[in-house]
Motif scaffolding. Structure first.
Motif, PDB file in Angstrom:
ATOM      1  N   SER B 273      19.734  24.375  68.475  1.00 33.43           N
ATOM      2  CA  SER B 273      19.024  25.142  67.464  1.00 33.43           C
ATOM      3  C   SER B 273      19.819  25.059  66.169  1.00 33.43           C
ATOM      4  CB  SER B 273      18.848  26.593  67.914  1.00 33.43           C
ATOM      5  OG  SER B 273      20.109  27.175  68.104  1.00 33.43           O
ATOM      6  N   LEU B 274      19.119  25.187  65.083  1.00 31.53           N
ATOM      7  CA  LEU B 274      19.779  25.079  63.782  1.00 31.53           C
ATOM      8  C   LEU B 274      20.160  26.475  63.294  1.00 31.53           C
ATOM      9  CD1 LEU B 274      17.521  22.403  62.128  1.00 31.53           C
ATOM     10  CD2 LEU B 274      19.827  22.109  63.024  1.00 31.53           C
ATOM     11  N   ILE B 275      21.348  26.578  62.772  1.00 34.04           N
ATOM     12  CA  ILE B 275      21.823  27.854  62.258  1.00 34.04           C
ATOM     13  C   ILE B 275      22.145  27.673  60.782  1.00 34.04           C
ATOM     14  CG2 ILE B 275      23.536  29.651  62.520  1.00 34.04           C
ATOM     15  CD1 ILE B 275      24.104  28.303  65.302  1.00 34.04           C
ATOM     16  N   LYS B 276      21.662  28.596  60.003  1.00 32.37           N
ATOM     17  CA  LYS B 276      21.921  28.514  58.570  1.00 32.37           C
ATOM     18  C   LYS B 276      23.320  29.047  58.275  1.00 32.37           C
ATOM     19  CE  LYS B 276      18.221  28.841  55.659  1.00 32.37           C
ATOM     20  NZ  LYS B 276      17.143  29.653  55.073  1.00 32.37           N
ATOM     21  N   MET B 277      24.128  28.272  57.582  1.00 35.87           N
ATOM     22  CA  MET B 277      25.491  28.707  57.265  1.00 35.87           C
ATOM     23  C   MET B 277      25.805  28.419  55.811  1.00 35.87           C
ATOM     24  SD  MET B 277      27.906  27.569  60.348  1.00 35.87           S
ATOM     25  CE  MET B 277      27.695  28.196  61.975  1.00 35.87           C
ATOM     26  N   GLY B 278      26.640  29.285  55.274  1.00 38.41           N
ATOM     27  CA  GLY B 278      27.072  29.037  53.909  1.00 38.41           C
ATOM     28  C   GLY B 278      28.543  28.688  53.866  1.00 38.41           C
ATOM     29  N   PHE B 279      28.927  27.786  53.000  1.00 39.14           N
ATOM     30  CA  PHE B 279      30.330  27.445  52.827  1.00 39.14           C
ATOM     31  C   PHE B 279      30.789  27.947  51.469  1.00 39.14           C
ATOM     32  CE2 PHE B 279      28.613  24.521  55.884  1.00 39.14           C
ATOM     33  CZ  PHE B 279      29.594  24.442  56.845  1.00 39.14           C
ATOM     34  N   PRO B 280      31.288  29.184  51.400  1.00 38.37           N
ATOM     35  CA  PRO B 280      31.589  29.776  50.094  1.00 38.37           C
ATOM     36  C   PRO B 280      32.831  29.152  49.451  1.00 38.37           C
ATOM     37  CG  PRO B 280      32.213  31.257  51.857  1.00 38.37           C
ATOM     38  CD  PRO B 280      31.633  30.064  52.515  1.00 38.37           C
ATOM     39  N   CYS B 304      29.763  34.251  48.125  1.00 36.39           N
ATOM     40  CA  CYS B 304      28.645  33.773  48.941  1.00 36.39           C
ATOM     41  C   CYS B 304      27.798  32.828  48.115  1.00 36.39           C
ATOM     42  CB  CYS B 304      27.815  34.966  49.417  1.00 36.39           C
ATOM     43  SG  CYS B 304      26.270  34.483  50.203  1.00 36.39           S
ATOM     44  N   PRO B 305      27.492  31.646  48.650  1.00 36.50           N
ATOM     45  CA  PRO B 305      26.745  30.676  47.853  1.00 36.50           C
ATOM     46  C   PRO B 305      25.303  31.109  47.585  1.00 36.50           C
ATOM     47  CG  PRO B 305      27.088  29.862  50.081  1.00 36.50           C
ATOM     48  CD  PRO B 305      27.862  31.131  49.971  1.00 36.50           C
ATOM     49  N   ARG B 306      24.760  32.058  48.371  1.00 39.45           N
ATOM     50  CA  ARG B 306      23.366  32.419  48.171  1.00 39.45           C
ATOM     51  C   ARG B 306      23.228  33.613  47.223  1.00 39.45           C
ATOM     52  NH1 ARG B 306      19.525  32.290  53.270  1.00 39.45           N
ATOM     53  NH2 ARG B 306      20.465  34.272  53.866  1.00 39.45           N
ATOM     54  N   CYS B 307      23.977  34.693  47.490  1.00 36.31           N
ATOM     55  CA  CYS B 307      23.779  35.890  46.684  1.00 36.31           C
ATOM     56  C   CYS B 307      24.955  36.191  45.756  1.00 36.31           C
ATOM     57  CB  CYS B 307      23.487  37.087  47.567  1.00 36.31           C
ATOM     58  SG  CYS B 307      24.845  37.442  48.678  1.00 36.31           S
ATOM     59  N   ARG B 319      27.286  40.726  53.707  1.00 39.47           N
ATOM     60  CA  ARG B 319      26.691  42.065  53.851  1.00 39.47           C
ATOM     61  C   ARG B 319      25.382  42.162  53.076  1.00 39.47           C
ATOM     62  NH1 ARG B 319      30.475  46.420  55.245  1.00 39.47           N
ATOM     63  NH2 ARG B 319      31.828  45.387  56.722  1.00 39.47           N
ATOM     64  N   ILE B 320      25.238  41.325  52.095  1.00 40.61           N
ATOM     65  CA  ILE B 320      24.074  41.430  51.213  1.00 40.61           C
ATOM     66  C   ILE B 320      22.901  40.624  51.763  1.00 40.61           C
ATOM     67  CG2 ILE B 320      23.252  41.182  48.836  1.00 40.61           C
ATOM     68  CD1 ILE B 320      25.602  43.112  49.104  1.00 40.61           C
ATOM     69  N   CYS B 321      23.129  39.319  51.986  1.00 41.65           N
ATOM     70  CA  CYS B 321      21.994  38.493  52.379  1.00 41.65           C
ATOM     71  C   CYS B 321      22.023  38.091  53.843  1.00 41.65           C
ATOM     72  CB  CYS B 321      21.903  37.244  51.489  1.00 41.65           C
ATOM     73  SG  CYS B 321      23.340  36.182  51.659  1.00 41.65           S
ATOM     74  N   GLY B 322      23.113  38.437  54.571  1.00 41.68           N
ATOM     75  CA  GLY B 322      23.143  38.171  56.007  1.00 41.68           C
ATOM     76  C   GLY B 322      23.441  36.734  56.362  1.00 41.68           C
ATOM     77  N   LEU B 323      23.891  35.954  55.434  1.00 46.79           N
ATOM     78  CA  LEU B 323      24.199  34.558  55.717  1.00 46.79           C
ATOM     79  C   LEU B 323      25.546  34.474  56.438  1.00 46.79           C
ATOM     80  CD1 LEU B 323      23.138  31.674  55.105  1.00 46.79           C
ATOM     81  CD2 LEU B 323      24.655  31.682  53.116  1.00 46.79           C
ATOM     82  N   THR B 324      25.632  33.560  57.391  1.00 47.68           N
ATOM     83  CA  THR B 324      26.913  33.350  58.060  1.00 47.68           C
ATOM     84  C   THR B 324      27.807  32.520  57.155  1.00 47.68           C
ATOM     85  OG1 THR B 324      25.662  33.253  60.104  1.00 47.68           O
ATOM     86  CG2 THR B 324      27.956  32.588  60.202  1.00 47.68           C
TER      87      THR B 324
END
Lengths: 758, 417
Positions: B273-280, B304-307, B319-324
């Motif tokens: 399965s694919l898991i979304k991850m961020g590399f900050p 965090c690269p997203r938020c 804590r904000i967007c729930g990204l790993t």
């Protein structure tokens, strides 16, 4: 696996064998070769049963010219089923390797209660009423009546079995009781009578001790067994007591009252017959004149009483004249019952030998010894003539006649003891007249004489040299085997002192000492906090258990124990005890932990296993000596001293220690299991007591564990439990092999041969 | 144990008592020595020096480790491992945890090694999360929520070290079950129970709870501190966990660290399965901003690269967007679990063509003194290693020096040619 012991190819249904099983088989084979008796001790959990079965059946298979029959005696129905299940596995294996030639017939035989398939009969509550219910439907006169009058109920299974006649046979195979019932239902034949019939033809018969030892039953069932039989008594550590019980009778007030009622009933019947069918009584009289040889031509369904004395003691004489007539006989019995009633009215304990007792009966009731001897046979004949089927109601009079016959037959080895009250409760008047047998060899002698090999085996037969003396026979092989273990999975300890360093003991002068009671309590309390799951405690008697539990309750120790584990207690009530056991197991399963208080010599000590987590520790509080003030025991001790030169002390210690070993042996049921045993009494550290423990316990009893106090024992227990919880190599690493495969065995045998050559 | 003092006081009385007995009572401190007779196993080597006595224990541990690595690789040479683990550590703080058979007390020892374990765990499983649960007075209590920061767990545990009351396995399992059923399906649900007590006082049927855990695919492992308990064994058997009992402190440490490497994946969850991850990115030290985890203004940390929220430590969940949020070295460190080196094979000591030294440490492989050193060989490069190197290679290095040098020399050879 398949291997060779000298000239016999042994088929063993498992891939691996324990070394002690192999040596057990070798010894057994020697005994079979020598056609002699043997005595073998091997600890429980090492596969005695399968070793026995596989050697004896393989021995029989390898010598087809001389058919060998195996009579396997067990103590309980449960053990019987287990044995048959093992045999089934073995049989499948042998058939698979040898083809149809290896087919044998093996049946289990039990009472009607366990075998009956007739729903109307088997629903009765106890064994005697099932027997009676069966006879009501199958007695020859009932069936004769039913032929004329179709409304008379009969048992359809028995009818069907009779109709099949000689065609009613079991095909070869191994039949457990379950299988027999299923087969009976399928064919519509009565499994009980079918099994009884097939016993004569079967290669292996598994049944209870009584069928061989109790002369009343043995006369019917085991009469026609061939001499070339191997008789095995499994779990036979109590065989002397079984023998003694088979020949002992006790008469209470209730028995005498019941007997009086029976006699009145019989008198009525006799009057009725006199009025309607005088010829029957006449015919019986004539038959009695000719002698008692009538038993041979009785119908199979009618034999239900046999002489309690031993076969060779029955004289081939005619019944004495004074009891040939039915009403005379009843009158004689009345006098006898009256006499016994008079004897029970005594205020002091009386002890007599059979000879003086018979003389006194002769003086007071005018019944001579020969008449007494024939009471049982005469009663048997009379009950048949009177067509009485509800035999369970006539038990009291049977007991009386049983007593009379035994007293009339044996002049030695018995004594009659009349006690007006129980010693422990002197206020309650409960008179009892006991005919107690002191000589275990009497009952077992015909077995030794008749069969070519008798094997006595158990987990606890130590000291092994005492049994041949008690039972009066010469074994060709007597050996004790130890267990080969991959790890020290049993940890026996002798605890002599409490945590305050004062000695603990259940010696009479010390047992009610508060310090001892408290020390025992502290011991248990410390142990419940370090031992997981189940703990079993054995006390020396019910009264001692009550006393000590009471005082623990008062001092609050019991409450503290309950914080760690739940407490369950064995009582004399079977139902209550079963319930307690069930809940005990449940508490062990769900992790709450539990302690079971039980009594040595009780039901639990004899038949219930506390394996795996149901018993991680067993504590034996005290040495379970018999109640030494009991008159019966004293009489027996005296007899043993006079006849077999066995000292009182020796016998008492032997008996106490075998009970203790039996109790603690409950925790180990297999090699993968582990458990601790604490002998909590300072007397165990003495050499004369300790040395009577079985070898497999002694070999694990280290010197450092011989004289412990509570705190040391707790420390050892902690270490032991941690060590045992570690994973281990089951096959035994390194040089000490504990599981042998076929190749290992071959190598061993070859090595042995080489040794012999050089 | 607790009678030690009383016993010493009664020393004189005791001696009198023992005159009629075998006279075998010994002081507590003497006892272990007499039991084990350790002096008898002392041996000298050829130069007269004493050899270490406890090599049996040592060998046992090595044997056990090897056995474990063998068993984990026999089924398939490449097993799927659960790299993303959600582990609940349940610590029993009932009355039994205050017992002093471990020094200074069971719970102190447990806490000490839990600390080491937590660090080791995050080292080996950078993508995983831990939560601590304690049992006290029959009630289970969640000490820390699932999280990836070793410091916060350790701190919370050290502050709460006191024991009382009974212990209840069922309550603990129920609590953990409630939390673990909420986590995403790719994560591995695990419970590690460190159990001091010898019984469990449960409000209901524990078998039912065990069944529930089994259905929820929660792997329960137990490490006992005193003795084997049936119910614990049952739990582990049912849910596929490990059950072990600690002999002493060092053994306990070993046992708890056994749980650090990721267990094999449960078959039903082993679907890809694919898991979304961020590399900050790491923020510069001099840029001050308020972090979402501690709500403090400080420099450094990761964005965090997203938020664009600031977090202090990796790995974490934003804590904000729930990204790993992970860093690439974390992923790389988990990598070796997927390609384990083959277990080495035993070599019979009688074979003569063997090299005389271990390829790893260059120590002699020949038997030194009385004991024979076992050696092992890599099935690929056929180099010989000693036992110590075997363990080091498999547990720390994760590369076979023999194979590596072989590959290296090959490439050199091809370059030359």
């Amino acid at each position: 696996m398949k291997f060779q012991i000298e000239d016999v190819t042994v088929y063993f249904p498992y891939d691996n064998i324990y070394p002690e099983q192999y040596s057990y088989m070798v010894e057994l084979k020697r005994a079979l070769d020598a056609k002699g008796h043997c005595l073998l001790e091997m600890p429980t959990g090492t596969g005695k049963t399968i070793a026995l079965l596989s050697l004896i059946t393989s021995y029989a298979l390898s010598k087809p010219q001389s058919p060998l029959k195996l009579l396997y005696c067990t103590r309980t129905v449960h053990e019987m089923e287990k044995t048959l299940a093992e045999l089934k596995k073995l049989h499948d294996y042998q058939v698979q390797h040898l083809g149809p030639a290896a087919r044998i017939l093996a049946v289990g035989l039990s009472s009607r209660k366990n075998l009956c398939v007739n729903p109307r009969v088997v629903s009765a509550e106890n064994r005697d009423s099932v027997d009676a219910g069966c006879r009501k439907l199958t007695a020859s006169w009932v069936r004769a009546l039913a032929e004329k009058n179709p409304n008379v109920p009969t048992c359809e299974f028995f009818e069907e079995y009779e109709r099949a006649g000689s065609g009613a046979v079991l095909p070869p195979g191994v039949y457990t009781l379950q299988d027999l019932r299923a087969f009976g239902k399928l064919k519509g034949w009565c499994p009980y009578f079918l099994a009884r019939h097939m016993v004569q033809f079967a290669n292996v018969v598994v049944y209870s001790y009584q069928y061989l030892l109790d002369p009343k039953v043995a006369g019917i069932i085991s009469k026609e067994m061939q001499r070339e039989s191997v008789v095995v008594f499994d779990e036979a550590h109590n065989i002397d007591n079984v023998c003694i019980e088979a020949l002992s009778v006790s008469v209470r007030r209730q028995t005498l009252e019941g007997a009086t009622r029976n006699l009145s009933k019989m008198e009525q019947e006799i009057q009725r017959f006199k009025a309607t069918d005088e010829s029957r009584l006449r015919a019986e009289y004539n038959r009695l004149v000719e002698g008692l040889a009538q038993r041979g031509d009785l119908q199979v369904g009618d034999t239900w009483l046999a002489n309690p004395a031993l076969p060779d003691d029955i004289l081939k004489e005619a019944v004495p004249g004074n009891i040939r007539r039915a009403d005379f006989f009843v009158r004689v019995l009345r006098r006898l019952v009256q006499y016994l009633k008079g004897r029970l009215e005594t205020d002091s304990v009386e002890k007599e030998g059979p000879v003086t007792f018979v003389a006194s009966i002769n003086n007071h009731a005018g019944i001579d010894q020969k008449t007494l001897k024939f009471c049982y046979d005469r009663l048997h004949s009379l009950l048949l003539t009177l067509e009485i089927t509800d035999t369970d109601e006539f038990l009291p009079i049977q007991t009386i006649c049983d007593f009379a016959t035994l007293v009339g037959t044996y002049a030695r080895g018995f004594s009659i003891i009349i006690e007006p009250f129980d010693d422990r409760m002197p206020d309650v008047r409960d008179p009892v007249l006991q005919l107690s047998c002191h000589d275990a060899s009497l009952a077992i002698k015909p077995v030794f004489d008749r069969f070519q090999t008798v094997v006595i085996t158990s987990g606890t037969l130590s000291p092994i040299d005492l049994y041949p003396r008690l039972l009066n026979f010469n074994p060709v092989v007597s050996r004790s085997f130890t267990m080969s273990l991959t790890r020290d999975c049993i940890c026996p300890m002798v605890l002599t002192r409490g945590s305050d360093q004062l000695p603990v003991s259940t010696k009479f002068d010390m047992r009610s000492d508060l310090g001892v009671v408290r020390n025992y309590g502290r011991l248990l309390l410390e142990m419940v906090s370090v031992v997981p799951d189940g703990i079993v405690c054995f006390f020396v008697s019910y009264s001692y258990m009550d006393e000590i539990v009471n005082s623990w309750n008062e001092t609050g120790i019991l409450k503290e124990i309950m914080q760690h584990k739940l407490v369950f207690i064995e009582t004399q009530d079977v139902v209550e005890t079963t319930l307690a056991l069930d809940n005990y197991r449940k508490a062990c399963d769900c992790g709450r932990g539990a302690v079971f208080f039980s009594v040595a010599r009780g039901k639990v000590a004899e038949g219930i296993d506390f394996d795996r987590h149901y018993g991680r520790l067993v504590i034996m509080f005290g040495v379970p000596f018999q109640y030494t003030l009991s008159k019966i025991l004293l009489a027996r001790l005296e007899y043993l001293r006079d006849t077999f030169q066995i000292k009182e002390g020796d016998f008492l210690t032997f008996d106490a220690l075998r009970q203790a070993a039996q109790c603690v042996g409950r925790v180990i049921r297999s090699k993968a299991d582990y458990g601790m045993m604490i002998f909590a009494d300072k007397r165990y550290s003495r050499h004369d007591k300790r040395s009577k423990l079985p070898g497999w316990i002694l070999s694990h009893l280290r010197d450092a564990h011989l004289n412990l106090s509570t705190d040391m024992a707790v420390y050892i227990a902690r270490e032991f439990l941690r060590r045992m919880a570690q994973p281990y190599d089951k096959a035994g690493g390194g040089g000490k092999k504990t599981l042998l495969s076929q190749e290992d065995l071959q190598k061993m045998v070859e090595g042995h041969m080489n040794e012999m050559l050089y | 144990m607790n009678n030690g003092d009383g016993k010493r006081l009664n020393g004189e009385a005791e001696e009198e008592d023992e005159d009629d007995l075998d006279g075998e009572g010994r002081e507590a401190w003497e006892r272990t020595y007499t039991d084990e007779r350790s002096w008898e196993s002392l041996q000298e080597d050829e130069s007269g020096l004493l050899c270490p006595v406890d090599d049996k224990i040592l060998h046992h541990a090595q044997y056990r480790r090897r056995l474990r690595s063998l068993s984990s690789t026999t089924t398939a040479s490449r097993i799927q491992k659960g790299l993303i683990r959600y582990l609940y550590i349940v610590i029993d703080l009932s009355k039994a945890a205050a017992e002093m058979d471990f020094k200074p007390s069971r719970m102190a020892v447990v806490a000490k090694h839990v600390e080491a374990f937590v660090r080791e765990f995050f080292d080996q499983n950078p993508l995983s999360q831990i939560s601590l649960v304690t049992i006290k007075d029959g009630v289970a209590h969640c000490l820390t929520d699932l999280g990836g920061s070793p410091e916060s767990h350790v701190k919370a545990l050290m502050g709460k070290l006191e024991s009382s009351g009974d212990s209840s396995l069922q309550n603990a399992l129920d609590l953990v079950h409630g939390y673990l059923t909420q986590i995403p399906s790719y994560g591995h649900r695990e419970v590690l129970i460190l159990y001091s007590a010898l019984s469990t006082c449960d409000p209901g049927d524990i078998m039912h709870t065990i069944q529930k855990c089994k259905n929820a695919k929660i792997r329960c492992s137990v490490i006992g501190l005193s003795a084997e308990i049936f119910i614990c064994k049952h739990i582990c058997q049912e849910t596929g966990g490990l059950y072990s009992i600690a002999l002493d402190e060092s053994h306990f440490k070993e046992l708890i660290l056994e749980h650090a490497p990721p267990p094999p994946a449960i078959a039903e969850f082993a679907i890809a399965s694919l898991i979304k991850m961020g590399f900050p990115q790491r923020a510069a030290e001099n840029v001050i901003s308020i972090c979402v985890c501690h709500k403090e203004a400080k420099g450094g940390g990761y964005t965090c690269p997203r938020c664009k929220a600031r977090v202090c430590e990796l790995p974490a969940e934003c804590r904000i967007c729930g990204l790993t949020l992970v860093s690439s070295p974390h992923l790389a460190r988990s990598y070796h679990h997927l390609f384990p080196i083959m277990p080495f094979e035993d070599v019979a000591p009688t074979q003569h063509k063997l090299p005389k030294t271990c390829f790893g440490c260059q120590q002699s492989l020949l038997s030194s003194g009385s004991r024979t050193t076992l050696s092992v060989t890599c099935p690929k490069c056929r180099r010989c290693f000693c036992f110590d190197c075997d363990i080091y290679i498999h547990e720390s290095l994760h590369n076979c020096p023999g194979c590596e040098s072989l590959r290296h020399s090959k490439s050199v050879n091809t370059a030359e040619a």
